[in-house]
Design a protein around this motif. Sequence first.
Motif, short mmCIF file in Angstrom:
data_model
loop_
_atom_site.label_atom_id
_atom_site.label_comp_id
_atom_site.label_asym_id
_atom_site.label_seq_id
_atom_site.Cartn_x
_atom_site.Cartn_y
_atom_site.Cartn_z
N GLY A 285 0.81 -1.20 0.00
CA GLY A 285 0.00 0.00 0.00
C GLY A 285 0.85 1.25 0.00
O GLY A 285 2.09 1.21 -0.10
N ALA A 286 0.18 2.40 0.13
CA ALA A 286 0.88 3.68 0.11
C ALA A 286 1.80 3.83 1.33
O ALA A 286 2.87 4.43 1.23
CB ALA A 286 -0.13 4.82 0.07
N GLY A 287 1.38 3.30 2.48
CA GLY A 287 2.20 3.41 3.69
C GLY A 287 3.54 2.71 3.55
O GLY A 287 4.59 3.27 3.89
N LYS A 288 3.53 1.48 3.07
CA LYS A 288 4.78 0.74 2.89
C LYS A 288 5.65 1.41 1.84
O LYS A 288 6.89 1.45 1.96
CB LYS A 288 4.50 -0.69 2.47
CG LYS A 288 5.76 -1.56 2.34
CD LYS A 288 5.42 -2.97 1.96
CE LYS A 288 6.69 -3.84 1.91
NZ LYS A 288 7.69 -3.31 0.96
N TYR A 289 5.03 1.94 0.79
CA TYR A 289 5.79 2.63 -0.25
C TYR A 289 6.53 3.83 0.32
O TYR A 289 7.69 4.08 -0.04
CB TYR A 289 4.84 3.07 -1.36
CG TYR A 289 5.50 3.89 -2.45
CD1 TYR A 289 6.57 3.38 -3.17
CD2 TYR A 289 5.03 5.17 -2.75
CE1 TYR A 289 7.17 4.13 -4.17
CE2 TYR A 289 5.63 5.91 -3.74
CZ TYR A 289 6.68 5.39 -4.45
OH TYR A 289 7.29 6.13 -5.44
N VAL A 290 5.89 4.55 1.22
CA VAL A 290 6.55 5.71 1.82
C VAL A 290 7.70 5.28 2.72
O VAL A 290 8.77 5.91 2.74
CB VAL A 290 5.52 6.56 2.61
CG1 VAL A 290 6.22 7.62 3.43
CG2 VAL A 290 4.53 7.19 1.66
N VAL A 291 7.51 4.20 3.49
CA VAL A 291 8.61 3.70 4.32
C VAL A 291 9.80 3.30 3.46
O VAL A 291 10.96 3.63 3.77
CB VAL A 291 8.13 2.50 5.17
CG1 VAL A 291 9.30 1.85 5.90
CG2 VAL A 291 7.07 2.95 6.17
N ASP A 292 9.54 2.61 2.35
CA ASP A 292 10.62 2.25 1.43
C ASP A 292 11.29 3.51 0.86
O ASP A 292 12.51 3.53 0.67
CB ASP A 292 10.09 1.38 0.29
CG ASP A 292 9.58 0.03 0.78
OD1 ASP A 292 10.00 -0.39 1.88
OD2 ASP A 292 8.76 -0.58 0.07
N SER A 293 10.48 4.53 0.59
CA SER A 293 11.03 5.78 0.04
C SER A 293 11.90 6.50 1.06
O SER A 293 12.87 7.17 0.69
CB SER A 293 9.89 6.70 -0.42
OG SER A 293 9.12 6.08 -1.43
N ILE A 294 11.56 6.38 2.34
CA ILE A 294 12.39 7.01 3.38
C ILE A 294 13.78 6.39 3.39
O ILE A 294 14.80 7.09 3.43
CB ILE A 294 11.71 6.87 4.75
CG1 ILE A 294 10.44 7.72 4.82
CG2 ILE A 294 12.67 7.27 5.87
CD1 ILE A 294 9.63 7.53 6.07
N PHE A 295 13.83 5.06 3.32
CA PHE A 295 15.13 4.39 3.30
C PHE A 295 15.90 4.68 2.02
O PHE A 295 17.14 4.67 2.01
CB PHE A 295 14.95 2.88 3.47
CG PHE A 295 14.55 2.47 4.86
CD1 PHE A 295 15.48 2.53 5.89
CD2 PHE A 295 13.28 2.04 5.14
CE1 PHE A 295 15.13 2.16 7.18
CE2 PHE A 295 12.92 1.67 6.43
CZ PHE A 295 13.84 1.74 7.45
#
Length: 334
Positions: A285-295
């Motif tokens: 989902g969008a939440g996991k995508y943002v976490v991946d983008s942070i890293f």
Amino acid sequence: MAFQFFFRRLLFMVVVLVCVSIVTFAVSNLVPGDPARLAAGPQASAETVERMRRDLGLDQPAWRQYLDYAGRLVRLDFGVSNVSGRPVLTEILSRVPASVELLGGGLFLALLAGIPLGVWAAINKGGPPDVVTRVASVFGAATPAFWLGLVLIVIFYRQLYWFPSSGRFLGAAPANVTGLMTVDSLLAGDMAAFRTAVAYLVLPVATIALLEMGLFARLMRNQLVGGLSQDYIRVARASGLSEWQVIRRHALRNAISPLVTVVASSLAVMLYGSASIETVFGWPGAGKYVVDSIFALDFPVVMGFAVLASVAYVVVNAVADVVYGLLDPRVRIQ
């Protein structure tokens, strides 16, 4: 009076969104790293980085940069992902259906269990059901989402092998019509795909429901306990109605109105909290995508998600205020 109520809510929403844009702009300029260098790539020359800085408008004064930034936000232009090179809005929206399916299922299950539990606790005030409701409320407020998700994975995947631990689907997915895997499976008439989609939803949805259920039950219990002592309830009982009829026709109708605001707030909070749950369960989902983008230091995606989530938060609460005002005229008057 109603027009003034709606106008005040709309004006407040605009003010909050302007404040959100200022905060996100300030954060984007305070994060470590050079945005021009990140956009140009680690191997880019100094001339390329400088040209990228001019293209991004980073050589302009801060006030001019903010006006350009606000103008892009109005046009829903959140920039381009440093990783994929695609527009940030496109990347996030492509993952929104997965998050909607997860959050919608969790919220529905929490309401389905929380409201009857709250009614049960109010009817048995001071008894074991009331104690259960209080414990569930404290549990939901104090338990980290990622910890509860890991516990459910250990029990129902590692020990019992009942449900999958991560992912959203296995095998050939049904045709993408709505983006909601369960709905698309039903539209395709593929019950095997529907069962698979539901199996992958069970653990993350149960995590959300267990965290929110106690809050809804506690609110419903408190509203009913206060309402059952009112004069109009005594009149209803004196008219010969059974206790269940009194609760269903009179007390429950008045107690349900404040739940609208709490549900809206919970849904808005879930937009941010879904990141940890989606990460634990590998939910795309969008939440996991943002976490991946942070890293990955993909700051345009992080800032875009922050703005979109903030807008959703404000809009959901504004709609809840309006609905609450329609249900209860006293709110509009106040």
